[in-house]
Each structure stands twice: as structure tokens, then as C-alpha cells.
Design an enzyme around this catalytic site. Structure first.
Site, PDB file in Angstrom:
ATOM      1  N   ASP A 187       0.866  -1.053   0.072  1.00  0.00           N
ATOM      2  CA  ASP A 187       0.041   0.001  -0.046  1.00  0.00           C
ATOM      3  C   ASP A 187       0.857   1.274   0.093  1.00  0.00           C
ATOM      4  OD1 ASP A 187      -2.004   1.658   0.098  1.00  0.00           O
ATOM      5  OD2 ASP A 187      -3.282   0.902   1.694  1.00  0.00           O
TER       6      ASP A 187
HETATM    7  C1  BGC Z   1      -5.131   3.324   0.448  1.00  0.00           C
HETATM    8  C2  BGC Z   1      -5.725   2.134  -0.540  1.00  0.00           C
HETATM    9  C3  BGC Z   1      -5.456   2.821  -1.915  1.00  0.00           C
HETATM   10  C4  BGC Z   1      -4.160   3.333  -2.255  1.00  0.00           C
HETATM   11  C5  BGC Z   1      -4.045   3.758  -3.680  1.00  0.00           C
HETATM   12  C6  BGC Z   1      -4.051   3.939   0.053  1.00  0.00           C
HETATM   13  O1  BGC Z   1      -3.614   5.211   0.560  1.00  0.00           O
HETATM   14  O2  BGC Z   1      -4.993   2.533   1.861  1.00  0.00           O
HETATM   15  O3  BGC Z   1      -6.676   1.451  -0.341  1.00  0.00           O
HETATM   16  O4  BGC Z   1      -5.665   1.714  -2.899  1.00  0.00           O
HETATM   17  O5  BGC Z   1      -3.917   4.283  -1.338  1.00  0.00           O
HETATM   18  O6  BGC Z   1      -4.719   5.019  -3.945  1.00  0.00           O
END
Ligand code: BGC
Length: 729
Positions: A290
Site C-alpha cells: 500500500d
Molecule cells: C489506500 C488504498 C489505495 C491506495 C492507492 C492507500 O492510501 O489505503 O486503499 O488503494 O492508497 O490509492
């Protein structure tokens, strides 16, 4: 090396490609950067945001394999299909200039529809899709979302969220399909089926990403990205099954939990990422970190002494791709780690072969630079209708004292409260922007609750409210106006948010909303309370004194019309709660509580239980029967029940079948949802339903952490009836 087993000759192609790749080219494939790294800084400067020099630096010199997000951080917002096509064309043309011409995979958060494409169909959020108890709608949402992102040239969606929502404070509760394991598994896999079809390289399909593996949704203090304390048995019983079915449904990518479980950050957890995900779940695709989370093993978790060590820990734990996302540090550090022998090249080959496999499966190697899916107007109309239906089925009528609803079209209604006249409060986060809170960017042709009522009413509709969520409402004026109206629609709830920005310290409503509610109740006019927002905020006293309560959660762009249809009886409500709606701020016991949670002074006492939802008609289930009262372990069991519409309106009902293992070696929930069916019945009409429970439905995670079925007594519950059967050895 564990190269994925593939039928259609992809494995040979991968091996061949891998053998030609330099270390730098391999590590580049493991690097995922944010769009802002390759675009111009300011929006007004260009209609194609790509900065060609930056793009060549990333793709040709650093061999970057994947890009995510909309351009212009920190103000990322939806772009037109035309702009997206320019972006994707530039990227794929540039990858064509690289030595091995490996195409770039572009990832996007298209949750509740194509969040970042202008004018996309934006569905109810997951918590609402769960309230529909209708997997067919989830499949249709997946189909439409995939089609829309492919229209823009995007092929990888960071969705569905397979975490379950058992911690109502958590600011991402609404991104989940609620508190129940079975419901989340059914809806999540239905979505994947629609989004990917049998082959996600088809022109209107795209790959999904299961997130956030695993245990992310259960922070002990309710704040996003904070520790979860989940023992392995509970992890396997509640949090892992959704990922297991998601992997079986063919999702080729998995995003890692940004928090920590049992003291180990998600990105450092070899046991979860490798032993379980690969060894047990047999996941063949690739894992992606993530946002910035490998770095955070150093900056936040203090698990690593240096950023370099953080990269080593994550890659060796099983992270295949790093969402870095703003620089090339991961690339530089990992190359160095391999050169110094600290990360074996076999681990790199394993990760890269998984990534390249997904690129092959997505058809990226065959794609022509301009292969964009073209939508037809018929499909667009169909999609809008599906969205309207999803919104209607997702709204829960929780209270309807003395049949106050449906309202007469001529009723004089005073509409007040901060959620009455905004689209953002019905859509929540990940709508046009990350936080979904820029109302000025919302489509002008969609209706707020107030606007929809004004359109459908033949009586007087008066509004006393503010222009924004936090604008002070003139309570005195609302009290005055109430005198000239028959009924008050009190619209309360939350403004949009997601992730840490949505953290709260209490489920209590803010004082301004409580004051407004008390003043409205004091007028003695009947109050209909409408709640909109991503979490269950405490409304017990207000609900007690209101004649009607509608729980709208986040019904999406068609929410206004759907709520008005229900208020006036154009549509008979059938949504059911996918969570237990708490009565008290700390009374957050889920419906599948353990006996110890309702023993002596402990009770399960929510304001509204899981599965609650009223209709304008009534239904009755009867004749619950098991086919055999004894089965042997390993056998299926068939169960039958009749459901009848005993009221005077046509309506839909979801019949919920629960099971309890009467005595077992690990304490069992008082009941667990094992099956459900939604039926559509005319007044007086009935239907015989049959269900089959498999050995898996009777199983649980035993003392030795293995899934088992124990012989003994089982209790089946549907409506007010129960019936027992036993399992012999
Ligand atoms: C979130 C994810 C998301 C990713 C990309 C992160 O901050 O936890 O759910 O897919 O960002 O935008």
C-alpha cells in the site's frame, strides 16, 4: 523459484523474457510510482498532463513497470476519458521505446464505480451494496466499472475491499461489505466475476486487487492504520476467508495491510504474505504494497533501522511490487541489496515473473497503443438504471411507527439538516477526489435528497439548511417553519472522508446536530430521521422520538431519487442492515457474538440488529425443515422454508439462514449467516426456498488452527423458527 503454473504457454514467454532482463529492468518492474512523478505540476498547463521527459526518465531509464492514481497530487481528481486516453497512449508509446518494450500496468482506485473518470457511473458504496443482499447487483457493478475504466484505457482496479467491517469507528467501515463473513464473501466474489469475467484481457474487462491483506479493518482503537490484535484463530475464522474466496475467484493481485496485526506490520509479515497466501491459499498473482508502506517500516514502525533494511524486510516477507510512490528510492535500494547479496536474485525473479504473468493475462503485451473500449449509449442507459436500482435496494427503513411512511405526495414537508442538500454526503470518499468532499466538482444533473423531494412532491417542500455540511443552521427559523408543515425530514449524518482523515474519537453525533434534532422533536411535528454517512453514528434518543428512521449510509449518485421514491412509496424498501447498528458509543458487539457476550449481565443490545430492515408490506417464513435430521461428516444438508408476502404491497424480502454449532471445542458464535435468498413477491404470494449447506458451512477453525467439522448437534434458524440436525462421525 516459484514461477506461476500456467496453461497457455505464458510460462515459456515469461522465462524467455526474464532471461533477457538486466537486474535494473527486473527491479523496475517491481516499482509502482504515482502519476505525479511523470506529469506536469499544474493542471491548467496541459490537456495531456504527461511530462515526456519525466516519463522517459521513469520508464526508459528506471524501467518502471507500473503507475497509479490521477495526476496533479495533492489535488488529484477525476479526469475526462479524453485526457485519460492521452495519458495512457503517451505511457504505452514510451514503454515501446524501452529496450524490451514491456508495457506499463496502470492502477486506479475505482471503488463504487470509476472514481477518477469524469461523469462515471458512481454506485452506492460497499456498505450499501451489502445492504441490498443482492449479488447480481454487485456483479453488474463490477461489469460496468470494468467497462468504464477500460474506456479510459485503465486496466487494474484496486478493489474490492475484502476486509470485513467489525469496528464501526474505523473510517473505512463503509468501504467494506459489513460485519459478516458470508455476506462479504458472496458480494466480493460477485463483483470480481462481473469485473473480470472469465478472461480479464477481454476489451471490457479488467483485473481486480483484493485489499488490504489481512486484518487491516480491525484496529483496536478504531483509528485507521493502527494496530489490530487478532490471534491466528480469529484471523482465519473472520478475516482470511474473504481473501481465500477472492483468490479462488481469480483476482490476480493482492494489496497488503497498511497497519499491523499482532505486533507485525503487514508489509513485514512473512507468515501471512508467504506461508499462508502462497503456501495455503495458493495465490499465483502478485502482491503490491500500500501507499509508501515499505518506507514506513522505517519511518513509522521502527522495524527497520534504515530505509534500505525496510526494503529488504518487505521484499523477503513477500511483497512483490512497491507502491513507492513518489521517487525511485525503492528501485535504487533494491538493486543495491541484490548486488550485495542480501536479497537473492531468485526472489526478484519470482516477483517479476508474477508481475509479468499478470501483464500477459491482462493482454497488455498484445494491446495496440489505442485499444480503448468504446461504450455505446445503450450500455450507458442500462448502467444508469442498474445504479438507480442498487441505490433503492441499499436503503434501510429502520423504523416506521404507525405507518407514517409512505408519505402523501401532497404532504407539506420541512426539510432540514446538514445532509439534506449535498451530493457528497451520499457518495463519501473516493468520489471524484480522494476525500470526495469537493461538492463543486459533482455533476450538476444529479439530485440531492431535497431536490428529489421537490421534484416528486405535489405539496410544499421548504428547506432550512446551510450550503455546506459545517455551515450553521438557523434552528430558530426551522422551528418557526415547522409550524406550517405536516412533517419534518431531519437529515443528519457525516461529511465524506476516508482513511486517517476520517478518524474520530467517538461515534456520538456532534452537538450541533443533536441540538437541531432536539429542537425539531420539541415542535411535536412528526419527525422522519434520515441518516447519511459511512458509519453508524449514535442516534438512539433521536430515533426513539422520531416517527420514522431511514438509514441511507452512502447510496451514491442516485441516492436522492432513491430516498424520495421510498419516502413517497414509489418504491417499497427492502435493504437490510449489513452491520449491527449500535445503541451506545461503546456497545459495538456484532450479531455473531459468542455466548459469553450475552451471559449474565452481558447482552447484545444494538439499536437495530444485523439483518434488520422494514418494508411497506409484511413477510412471514414458515415450515422450516431439514431434509434429514442426521448426516455423516462430509455430507451436504438440504433445508427448505416457505416465505409469504402477508401484507398488501408487492415487495422484496431477503430470507436469512443462520446456523449454530450447539457445542464445540472452540466457543462458537450464537449464530452465523450461512445462506440468503432474495425474492420478489406479490401480496398473498409465497415461494418455497431451498438451501444447501456444505461441510465448509458447518466447519470452524479448531484448537490446532485447522478447519474442522465436529460431530454433534447443529441448529438452523430462519425467521422465528429453528430446527436441529446432527452430524455423526
Ligand atoms: C489506500 C488504498 C489505495 C491506495 C492507492 C492507500 O492510501 O489505503 O486503499 O488503494 O492508497 O490509492
Amino acid at each position: 523459484m516459484n514461477i506461476p503454473i500456467l496453461h497457455n504457454g505464458i510460462a515459456n514467454k515469461i522465462e524467455n523474457l526474464l532471461s533477457q532482463m538486466t537486474l535494473e529492468e527486473k527491479v523496475g518492474q517491481m516499482t509502482l510510482i504515482d502519476a505525479s512523478v511523470v506529469t506536469v505540476g499544474e493542471e491548467q498547463k496541459a490537456d495531456n498532463p504527461i511530462d515526456q521527459a519525466k516519463l522517459e526518465e521513469a520508464i526508459v531509464n528506471r524501467h518502471v513497470g507500473a503507475i497509479l492514481n490521477t495526476p496533479y497530487t495533492p489535488h488529484n481528481k477525476a479526469q475526462s476519458v479524453e485526457t485519460w486516453r492521452k495519458i495512457i497512449s503517451s505511457i504505452q508509446k514510451t514503454s515501446g521505446k524501452s529496450r524490451l518494450k514491456i508495457p506499463v500496468l496502470y492502477g486506479i482506485d475505482a471503488i463504487h464505480g470509476a472514481t477518477y473518470i469524469k461523469n462515471a457511473v458512481l454506485f452506492p458504496q460497499a456498505i450499501n451494496m451489502a445492504a441490498t443482499f443482492n449479488p447480481e447487483l454487485s456483479t453488474r457493478e463490477g461489469e460496468i466499472t470494468a467497462r468504464e475504466i477500460r474506456t479510459a484505457g485503465l486496466q487494474w482496479n484496486f478493489y474490492p475491499v475484502m476486509d470485513i467491517g467489525r469496528q464501526p469507528l474505523w473510517p473505512r467501515l463503509w468501504e467494506t461489505y459489513g460485519e459478516d463473513v458470508h455476506l462479504a464473501a458472496v458480494l466480493g466474489t460477485a463483483y470480481i466475476k462481473g469485473h473480470q469475467g472469465d478472461d480479464f484481457s477481454a476489451p471490457d474487462k479488467a483485473s481486480t486487487c483484493l485489499k488490504h491483506y489481512v486484518g487491516y479493518s480491525f484496529p483496536i482503537n478504531g483509528k485507521d492504520r493502527t494496530p489490530a490484535w487478532i490471534g491466528e484463530r480469529m484471523l482465519r475464522e473472520y478475516f482470511l476467508p474473504e481473501f481465500e474466496v477472492g483468490v479462488k475467484a481469480g483476482s490476480p493481485t493482492v494489496m497488503v495491510n497498511s497497519g499491523e496485526v499482532d505486533g507485525i506490520p503487514g508489509h513485514a509479515n512473512y507468515h501471512y504474505l508467504t506461508t499462508i497466501l502462497r503456501g495455503e491459499l495458493d495465490f499465483q498473482g502478485f502482491t503490491v504494497s500500500d501507499w509508501e508502506d515499505i518506507k514506513r517500516l522505517y519511518t513509522r514502525d521502527k522495524l527497520a533501522a534504515t530505509p534500505r533494511e525496510a526494503v529488504k524486510i518487505a521484499v523477503m516477507a513477500g511483497v512483490d511490487m512497491s507502491m513507492v510512490p513518489f521517487d525511485f528510492s525503492f528501485y535504487d535500494l533494491l538493486i543495491d541489496l541484490v548486488k550485495s547479496g542480501e536479497v537473492p536474485i531468485s526472489r526478484i525473479d519470482e516477483a517479476v515473473s508474477r508481475i509479468l504473468t499478470v501483464k500477459y493475462q491482462a493482454g497488455l503485451f498484445e494491446a495496440k497503443p489505442h485499444s480503448f473500449y468504446e461504450e455505446s449509449p445503450v450500455q450507458l442507459a442500462e448502467a444508469a438504471e442498474t445504479n438507480r436500482q442498487a441505490a433503492r435496494e441499499s436503503i434501510v427503513l429502520a423504523k416506521n411507527a404507525n405507518h407514517i411512511l409512505p408519505l402523501k405526495k401532497s404532504a407539506r414537508i420541512l426539510v432540514t439538516g446538514p445532509t439534506a442538500n449535498l451530493l457528497s454526503v451520499m457518495n463519501g470518499g473516493w468520489t471524484i477526489t480522494w476525500q470526495g468532499d469537493d461538492e463543486s466538482l459533482y455533476p450538476k444533473d444529479k439530485l440531492t435528497v431535497l431536490e428529489a423531494l421537490q421534484q416528486k412532491s405535489t405539496g410544499k417542500v421548504t428547506y432550512v439548511g446551510g450550503k455546506y455540511f459545517d455551515e450553521k443552521i438557523n434552528v430558530q427559523k426551522a422551528v418557526e417553519e415547522a409550524k406550517n408543515h405536516d412533517i419534518i425530514l431531519l437529515c443528519l449524518g457525516e461529511k465524506p472522508y476516508t482513511e486517517t482523515i476520517g478518524n474520530i474519537n467517538s461515534l456520538a453525533l456532534d452537538q450541533a446536530q443533536i441540538n437541531l434534532a432536539q429542537a425539531m422533536i420539541a415542535t411535536q411535528k412528526p419527525v422522519i430521521l434520515l441518516m447519511l454517512g459511512g458509519r453508524p453514528r449514535i442516534i438512539s434518543e433521536i430515533a426513539e422520538q422520531s416517527a420514522g428512521v431511514i438509514l441511507g449510509f452512502l447510496p451514491g449518485m442516485e441516492g436522492g431519487g432513491a430516498i424520495a421514491d421510498i419516502l413517497y412509496g414509489y418504491y417499497n424498501p427492502n435493504g437490510k442492515l449489513p452491520i449491527s447498528y449500535p445503541r451506545h458509543t461503546n456497545g459495538i458487539t456484532p450479531y455473531d457474538y459468542k455466548p459469553i457476550e450475552s451471559f449474565e449481565l452481558n447482552t447484545y443490545n444494538p439499536l437495530y440488529p444485523f439483518g434488520h430492515g422494514l418494508s411497506y408490506t409484511t413477510f412471514q417464513t414458515s415450515g422450516l425443515k431439514v431434509e434429514k435430521d442426521k448426516i455423516t461428516r462430509g455430507e451436504n444438508i438440504n433445508i427448505a422454508v416457505n416465505v409469504k408476502n402477508t401484507g398488501s404491497f408487492k415487495g422484496q424480502e431477503t430470507v436469512l439462514l443462520y446456523l449454530n454449532d450447539v457445542a464445540a471445542s472452540v466457543s462458537r458464535p450464537n449464530k452465523q449467516l450461512k445462506a440468503f435468498k432474495k425474492v420478489d413477491l406479490d401480496p398473498g404470494q409465497d415461494e418455497n426456498l431451498s438451501f444447501t449447506l456444505t461441510p465448509h458451512d458447518l466447519s470452524f477453525i479448531g484448537v490446532d488452527l485447522k478447519r474442522i467439522v465436529e460431530p454433534g448437534e447443529f441448529k438452523v434458524m430462519v425467521g422465528k423458527e429453528t430446527v436441529n440436525f446432527s452430524v455423526t462421525r
